[in-house]
Motif scaffolding. Structure first.
Motif, mmCIF file in Angstrom:
data_model
loop_
_atom_site.group_PDB
_atom_site.id
_atom_site.type_symbol
_atom_site.label_atom_id
_atom_site.label_comp_id
_atom_site.label_asym_id
_atom_site.label_seq_id
_atom_site.Cartn_x
_atom_site.Cartn_y
_atom_site.Cartn_z
ATOM 1 N N PHE A 1 0.834 -1.192 0.000
ATOM 2 C CA PHE A 1 0.000 0.000 0.000
ATOM 3 C C PHE A 1 0.869 1.242 0.000
ATOM 4 O O PHE A 1 0.690 2.154 -0.807
ATOM 5 C CB PHE A 1 -0.908 -0.023 1.225
ATOM 6 N N LYS A 2 1.863 1.250 0.884
ATOM 7 C CA LYS A 2 2.739 2.430 0.945
ATOM 8 C C LYS A 2 3.493 2.625 -0.359
ATOM 9 O O LYS A 2 3.628 3.736 -0.863
ATOM 10 C CB LYS A 2 3.771 2.244 2.055
ATOM 11 N N LYS A 3 3.971 1.525 -0.916
ATOM 12 C CA LYS A 3 4.819 1.680 -2.103
ATOM 13 C C LYS A 3 4.003 2.012 -3.340
ATOM 14 O O LYS A 3 4.234 3.028 -3.997
ATOM 15 C CB LYS A 3 5.629 0.395 -2.308
ATOM 16 N N ILE A 4 3.029 1.129 -3.694
ATOM 17 C CA ILE A 4 2.397 1.343 -4.983
ATOM 18 C C ILE A 4 1.172 2.240 -4.939
ATOM 19 O O ILE A 4 0.641 2.611 -5.969
ATOM 20 C CB ILE A 4 2.049 0.021 -5.713
ATOM 21 N N VAL A 5 0.711 2.590 -3.758
ATOM 22 C CA VAL A 5 -0.379 3.555 -3.742
ATOM 23 C C VAL A 5 0.158 4.937 -3.413
ATOM 24 O O VAL A 5 -0.067 5.897 -4.135
ATOM 25 C CB VAL A 5 -1.467 3.144 -2.736
ATOM 26 N N ILE A 6 0.915 5.052 -2.327
ATOM 27 C CA ILE A 6 1.352 6.390 -1.925
ATOM 28 C C ILE A 6 2.602 6.840 -2.682
ATOM 29 O O ILE A 6 2.613 7.875 -3.344
ATOM 30 C CB ILE A 6 1.624 6.444 -0.414
ATOM 31 N N ALA A 7 3.672 6.038 -2.556
ATOM 32 C CA ALA A 7 4.962 6.483 -3.089
ATOM 33 C C ALA A 7 4.899 6.730 -4.591
ATOM 34 O O ALA A 7 5.387 7.743 -5.096
ATOM 35 C CB ALA A 7 6.049 5.473 -2.757
ATOM 36 N N GLU A 8 4.295 5.804 -5.327
ATOM 37 C CA GLU A 8 4.242 5.963 -6.782
ATOM 38 C C GLU A 8 3.475 7.219 -7.153
ATOM 39 O O GLU A 8 3.895 7.984 -8.029
ATOM 40 C CB GLU A 8 3.570 4.757 -7.420
ATOM 41 N N LYS A 9 2.335 7.428 -6.510
ATOM 42 C CA LYS A 9 1.522 8.574 -6.898
ATOM 43 C C LYS A 9 2.188 9.892 -6.509
ATOM 44 O O LYS A 9 2.169 10.860 -7.264
ATOM 45 C CB LYS A 9 0.136 8.465 -6.258
ATOM 46 N N CYS A 10 2.781 9.927 -5.323
ATOM 47 C CA CYS A 10 3.522 11.140 -4.959
ATOM 48 C C CYS A 10 4.665 11.355 -5.931
ATOM 49 O O CYS A 10 4.981 12.487 -6.302
ATOM 50 C CB CYS A 10 4.088 11.023 -3.547
ATOM 51 N N GLY A 11 5.271 10.239 -6.343
ATOM 52 C CA GLY A 11 6.396 10.325 -7.257
ATOM 53 C C GLY A 11 6.035 11.011 -8.556
ATOM 54 O O GLY A 11 6.837 11.757 -9.131
ATOM 55 N N VAL A 12 4.801 10.776 -9.022
ATOM 56 C CA VAL A 12 4.376 11.423 -10.269
ATOM 57 C C VAL A 12 4.461 12.941 -10.125
ATOM 58 O O VAL A 12 4.987 13.647 -10.996
ATOM 59 C CB VAL A 12 2.938 11.001 -10.620
ATOM 60 N N ILE A 13 3.949 13.430 -9.004
ATOM 61 C CA ILE A 13 3.946 14.883 -8.785
ATOM 62 C C ILE A 13 5.367 15.403 -8.624
ATOM 63 O O ILE A 13 5.787 16.355 -9.280
ATOM 64 C CB ILE A 13 3.145 15.229 -7.520
ATOM 65 N N VAL A 14 6.113 14.749 -7.736
ATOM 66 C CA VAL A 14 7.465 15.236 -7.431
ATOM 67 C C VAL A 14 8.350 15.185 -8.673
ATOM 68 O O VAL A 14 9.083 16.125 -8.974
ATOM 69 C CB VAL A 14 8.076 14.386 -6.285
ATOM 70 N N ASP A 15 8.268 14.079 -9.420
ATOM 71 C CA ASP A 15 9.099 13.958 -10.620
ATOM 72 C C ASP A 15 8.767 15.026 -11.638
ATOM 73 O O ASP A 15 9.653 15.598 -12.277
ATOM 74 C CB ASP A 15 8.910 12.579 -11.258
#
Lengths: 502, 519, 80
Positions: free
Chosen positions: B208-222
């Motif tokens: 949940f932390k990796k593929i729901v939160i981290a990935e989605k935040c990553g889209v914005i940050v990247d």
């Protein structure tokens, strides 16, 4: 000790079962979706009783958006099922026939040639077929066939066949776009056909002049698929006829179809070219086409009408009307005609025609009427008498050139309320219809709030001068139409500014 | 094969099944085999040679030392073993530098080149490194030192030691375990519903932390980091504040998966995170973030340095000259400098020397120096330091400190980091001031939808809730275990479906590697 | 040397290093119980204890001591 263990096993089994069921539901909801109703094409086929289809018609949207099976059945009692999907790749035909043969036994197969002039192998067009077919060996075969043809002729770099066997990973992010059709059966499709509403104008002579176009090469892979399929037909055993539904494509396309038709005829098969019969069909190139590729519902009705007659003459198929085994088709007749009525209603702009239509479809509807301003200059005796056919008796007063308020509710053909304002007073009706609170108000000329038809808490009327009419489906409460006819003058201008999404 | 892939889960199910079916005495052998298979699919197979080399060197040195010690060997013999031990460390470190620290070498040379242009920069050709090299190297060194200091008995069986070095859940992002913490690798384990259930739950939470939160935040940050000449002002602050959450979810999510996987085999791995963003001070932060790296550095770098003769004699001299307080501060500063330098180097690039080492060295020294003064000020002005508001303020301050440091982590090099920071500070100037982008839907241009933003927001709330439960009960799971079974199951099912529906996976997604997997 | 004697001298050392006359150590005392006994002071205390009792803790033991009681055990073992 053993009891505890047993209890644990049962407990976990129940949990596992619940989880599995939830996942199965999830796979169903978060699945394929598109705007050409492909899911329903397969679903409605699978829902039919076995061995009732007389004619199977395969092809892309040149069949799906043209042929209205319920209309054919209504006129001739012949059961046609168009196993047709938008841009369906031609190389799927053989396996689609196999799919059809699982539950049905058509005597005739009609195969439309439209797709042969297009290179349609792509991920979306393949998925329209494979994601909607039932899980079976045939589906696996279909995936293998389509993907290997695709990679052979139009290869793409990123390709994983597993995504086609199990497509949930592709669609799980559709949670953001879920809509009604994902949860319940698609109710806008009638044995594969769905109502096309766009209109585009074409020059008939110009289009028909292209019919003599010189032959043009078709995409290489389609040549392979065509020959492969013709080989299959040679040993198939059932009658196969190719069709070419009318269109307004460019000269190159007409040239390609000329080539295709010649190739097919040379192999000894018939081609039924409807482009040659557009006059007999009665197609009006000003109103009957959605675009170069498709007819709209008006054009489709005419084509279907023509096809019905031809089916009777060419194929000598039995008339099943009245046979209880064919009740499914009978039901679609009712459903489609109702849907068509509802659509036609929303297209009428003449007041008298509108009222006549209302009279013909008043069963199953709730009709709400509220007026504003002076009705009399435009409301004729003819209008009044048609209104009386709806059961409204106090309308004569409205034909007088004076300001009278008026509101009425008709449910399922019965007048529930009708109120004519006394003198210059306003009229209000507040009541419950089918468990929904409705409030209608109609103002005389002094009242500046005009009129109002409120269903629940939402305003649904056009709030214009004259007769404001709201029509809803009695069972579902969905708005069928909301319109106003300005009866202040003879023109009775039709107003539909405001549209409501259900 | 990454640990969030379908292949890995199939592999895992097979392994667990085999593990509990075959006789218990073979379980450690199976774990070793699983690790080898995993290595084959997850990394370049031949690089396993490096792992084996490190492991066998350690085995040889420790067992040799022990044998001679038992025999009552002379001091000179023991010294020989000590030298061999140091040589094994040097080999390990050199290997690490050549394979993993290559970027560090070249970026350091670049850094020096900026000051002394005569120093040439050199690009060494890349050689593929072993998987998890930065982690297992430290683990092996800790084992060797523990044996040398007689805190642990050397492992006689070289294959068992190999298992310690390459136990597959640890190969991606750690944790860096001590030898005595992993003794359960060699014990017998029976299958229990509790272990399996807990393991699965932990894995789910990590996913949940990796593929729901981290990935989605990553889209914005990247998106923002890709072009911060376009995305300025408020955007910079969004990236600045969101990146720690992305990094935390990515890294701790991976840890959860790894710990959950080990739990399936009834092996308890040590925790690497403990609500780092609840920390009141930066010192506390590093006791809660990447815990195993911190404790490793403290036990094997800091203490030996602080206790060394050199530093102790310096301490004495300074005590005489400048007084006890100053002496303590200076010696601590020196010890910390060494510690932080090593940590910066471990992170493998010159920019980390700036953003991790230098930054935190300064911050921690300042905290230490100002602690007595701030306590006096608090007392004098009667600040309510026990109240939630005060703690919240301190936690926010710690968070911002961390955000600042990891700008260097996220940037591809030092200049880019400074450009970002410049944009950060200039964001209040007229040309960049644009708070309206937070409200007018511009954020949706970053490649994220409005619904996904809601998901991120709710997920962060879930993170907070779990964090609070963890502070109170040790593990959120402990609290859940006290709840009615229907509620518990509803929560876990919700978690399962959240991962399955909201997760970033499937065709069309590039499953991004774990950020800390690069070490 | 008795345990009480060790504690007397130990308390003195620790009070001096941490600059706090109120410190009282017992067998179960751990670093967290004592104000100011953090990672850095730990080393200073170790060194001061080594000086006071005239022996060196093995490096490994420095990081492994669980509580003050263990430290006292080690002091007594060293025999000085």
């Amino acid at each position: 000790m053993k009891k505890k263990y047993l209890f644990k096993v049962i407990d976990l089994s129940v949990l596992a079962l619940v989880v599995v069921l939830m996942f199965l539901y999830l796979f169903r909801v978060l699945g394929f979706s598109d705007n050409t109703h492909s899911k329903a094409v397969f679903q409605q086929l699978y829902d039919l009783p076995e061995n009732i289809v007389d004619v199977a018609w395969l092809g892309p949207s040149s069949v799906q958006e043209y042929i209205i099976p319920s209309q054919i059945y209504e006129y001739t009692g012949i059961t046609v099922y168009p196993l047709a999907l938008g841009s369906v790749p031609f190389d799927s035909t053989e396996l689609l026939i196999k799919e059809m043969e699982k539950t049905q036994d058509p005597k005739v197969y009609l195969i439309d040639i439209r797709d042969l002039a297009f290179s349609s192998l792509s991920d979306p067009s393949i998925r329209r077929v494979t994601d909607n077919m039932a899980m079976s060996e045939n589906r696996t075969a279909m995936i293998d066939q389509l993907t290997s043809d695709w990679q052979e002729f139009l290869p793409v770099s990123k390709f994983n066949k597993l995504d086609y066997y199990f497509s949930f990973p592709k669609y799980h992010s559709r949670w953001q776009e879920l809509e009604k059709a994902d949860f319940v059966d698609d109710d806008e499709v009638y044995l594969g056909y769905w109502i096309g509403k766009e209109v585009r104008v074409f020059d008939k002579d110009e289009v028909l002049a292209r019919m003599d176009a010189e032959e043009v090469e078709i995409p290489a892979e389609n040549l392979v698929f065509l020959n492969r399929f013709l080989d299959f037909c040679d040993s198939f055993g059932k009658r196969v006829v190719f069709t070419h539904t009318p269109h307004c494509l460019d000269e190159e396309k007409f040239g390609q179809y000329n080539l295709i038709m010649r190739l097919i005829r040379e192999r000894g098969y018939e081609v039924w070219d409807m482009n040659e019969s557009v006059d007999e069909i009665g197609l009006d190139y000003q109103t009957d086409f959605q675009g170069p590729l498709h007819t709209n519902v008006w054009g489709s009705k005419k084509v279907t009408d023509y096809v019905s007659r031809c089916l009777v003459n060419f194929f000598h198929l039995p008339n099943h009307r009245g046979d209880p085994e064919y009740a499914d088709y009978e039901e679609y007749v009712t459903r489609f005609n109702r849907a068509l009525d509802e659509y036609e209603l929303t297209q009428i702009t003449d007041f008298e025609t509108y009222l006549e239509k209302l009279v013909s479809m008043k069963e199953g509807c709730n009709i709400y009427i509220a007026t504003y301003g002076i009705q009399g200059y435009g409301l004729s005796n003819q209008h009044a008498s048609t209104l009386k056919q709806l059961g409204l008796n106090q309308v004569d007063a409205l034909t007088q050139p004076e300001y009278r308020s008026y509101a009425a509710i008709i449910s399922d053909g019965n007048v529930l309320h009708e109120k004519l304002g006394e003198g210059t007073s306003d009229t209000v009706i507040e009541t419950y219809v089918d468990n929904t609170k409705v409030s209608l108000s109609s103002a005389n000329w002094k009242g500046f709030y005009g009129c109002s038809i409120r269903l629940g808490v939402t305003e649904r009327s056009q709030k214009e001068n004259g007769f404001n009419i709201v029509v809803t489906d009695k069972e579902t409460g969905e708005i069928i139409d909301t319109v106003a006819f300005d009866t202040k003058d003879e023109a009775c201008t039709c107003i539909r500014f405001v549209t409501f999404e259900n | 094969m990454t640990i969030t892939s379908l292949n890995f889960f199939i592999f895992l199910i097979l392994c667990v099944t085999v593990y509990y079916i075959l006789p218990k005495s073979f379980q450690w052998v199976e774990l070793l085999l699983f690790s080898l298979v995993f290595y084959y699919f997850a990394a370049t197979p031949l690089t396993f040679g490096y792992v084996a080399l490190s492991s066998f060197m350690a085995w040889g040195v420790t067992n040799g030392m022990e044998r001679d010690r038992k025999k009552g060997a002379k001091a000179s013999d023991m010294k020989a073993w000590k030298i061999l031990m140091v040589i094994s460390f040097i080999i390990n470190i050199c290997l690490w530098f050549r394979l993993k620290g290559r970027a560090f070498l070249s970026s350091t040379l670049w850094g020096i080149n900026q000051i002394f242009p005569s120093v040439k920069t050199v690009e060494l050709p890349e050689i593929v490194a072993a998987l998890g090299m930065s982690y297992y190297t430290l683990q092996i060194i800790s084992y060797t030192l523990d044996c040398y200091w007689e805190n642990a008995k050397p492992q006689k069986n070289p294959l068992k030691l190999l298992l310690f070095s390459c136990f597959f859940p640890q190969m991606i992002t750690g944790p860096i375990s001590r030898y005595d913490q992993l003794q359960s690798l060699y014990e017998k384990h029976s299958c229990s519903y509790k272990n399996l259930a807990h393991g699965v739950q932990r894995i789910l939470w990590g996913l949940f932390k990796k593929i729901v939160i981290a990935e989605k935040c990553g889209v914005i940050v990247d998106a923002i980091w890709a072009d911060f000449t376009l995305y300025r002002g408020a955007y910079i602050w969004i990236a600045f504040l969101l990146y720690p959450i992305q990094l935390y979810s990515d890294f701790s999510g991976c840890m959860d998966i790894v710990i959950g996987v080990a739990e399936l085999f009834d092996i308890k791995l040590v925790e690497n995170f403990k609500n780092p963003f609840f920390s009141q001070t930066s010192q506390e932060f590093w006791q809660r973030w990447h815990i195993t790296l911190g404790t490793w550095a403290k036990d094997y770098i800091l203490y030996p340095v602080l206790k060394s003769k050199g530093l102790q004699s310096l301490n004495k001299k300074l005590k005489q000259k400048c007084g006890k307080k100053a002496a303590k501060i200076i010696t601590t500063a020196l010890g910390m400098a060494v510690l932080w330098f090593v940590l910066g180097v471990w992170h493998g690039a010159f920019k980390h020397i700036i953003g991790v080492s230098l930054w935190y060295w300064i911050i921690l020294m300042l905290e230490d120096i100002f602690k007595p003064y701030s306590e006096k000020i608090n007392k004098k002005f009667g600040f309510k330091t026990d109240e939630f508001g005060w703690k919240f303020f301190r936690a926010a301050r710690t968070y911002l400190t961390y955000s600042f440091g990891i700008v260097f982590f996220r940037a591809k090099d030092v200049p880019q980091a400074f450009r970002f920071l410049k944009e950060l500070f200039l964001s209040f100037t007229k040309s960049r001031w644009n708070p309206w982008v937070l409200f007018d839907g511009s954020i949706l241009n970053l490649g994220i939808t409005y619904k996904e933003l809601n998901v991120i927001f709710i997920a962060i709330l879930a993170l907070l809730a779990v964090g609070v439960l963890r502070e109170k009960y040790g593990y959120a799971r402990n609290w859940l275990d006290t709840q009615p079974v229907l509620f518990r199951r509803t929560i876990y099912l919700a978690l399962l479906f959240a991962v399955v529906i909201l997760g970033a996976y499937g065709p069309g997604y590039q499953s991004s590697a774990f950020i800390y997997g690069q070490f | 040397m008795t345990r009480e004697e060790v504690y007397e001298r130990l308390n003195q050392v620790v009070r001096e290093v941490l600059d706090d006359e109120d410190i009282e150590l017992h067998d179960e005392t751990v670093a967290d119980d004592v104000e100011g006994w953090d990672s850095f002071e730990h080393i200073n205390i170790i060194v001061a204890v080594e000086e006071e009792f005239g022996f060196k803790f093995p490096m490994g033991k420095t990081i492994k001591m669980k509580n003050v009681g263990e430290m006292v055990d080690l002091i007594l073992e060293s025999g000085k």
